[in-house]
Scaffold this motif. Structure first.
Motif: not given
Length: 95
Positions: A64-68, A79-86
């Motif tokens: 779910e995460l793209e590290f770079m 990520t496509t997740w928002t803080k509220d979703q997390l």
């Protein structure tokens, strides 16, 4: 921050030592948390709080995460997740 110019990490680079403390950016390029630790194929992210105090640990799949790495060599993820979703996810508790 223009993440399109950042170098993506190879799967072999996705180690606990390298990812620990990495900043996580949401879809609006806002900081939404940081990597607490890895738990198998899961990444535990501390969300919210201030300087680690009051943060809620949640677990998401590594996929779910793209590290770079940015221009300075600092590791981070998007990520496509928002803080509220997390924040709505169940709290991660290590066994």
């Amino acid at each position: 921050m223009d993440h399109s110019k950042h170098v993506r990490l190879a799967p072999a680079e996705l180690t606990a030592e390298l990812l620990d403390g990495a900043t996580i950016y949401g879809p609006g390029d806002e900081k939404i948390g940081s990597v607490s630790h890895l738990h198998g194929s899961q990444v535990v992210i501390d969300v919210g709080g201030f300087l680690g105090i009051g943060a809620k640990p949640v677990s998401v799949s590594l996929s779910e995460l793209e590290f770079m790495r940015d221009e300075d060599g600092d590791v981070h993820a998007v990520t496509t997740w928002t803080k509220d979703q997390l924040k709505q996810m169940p709290e991660h508790v290590d066994p």
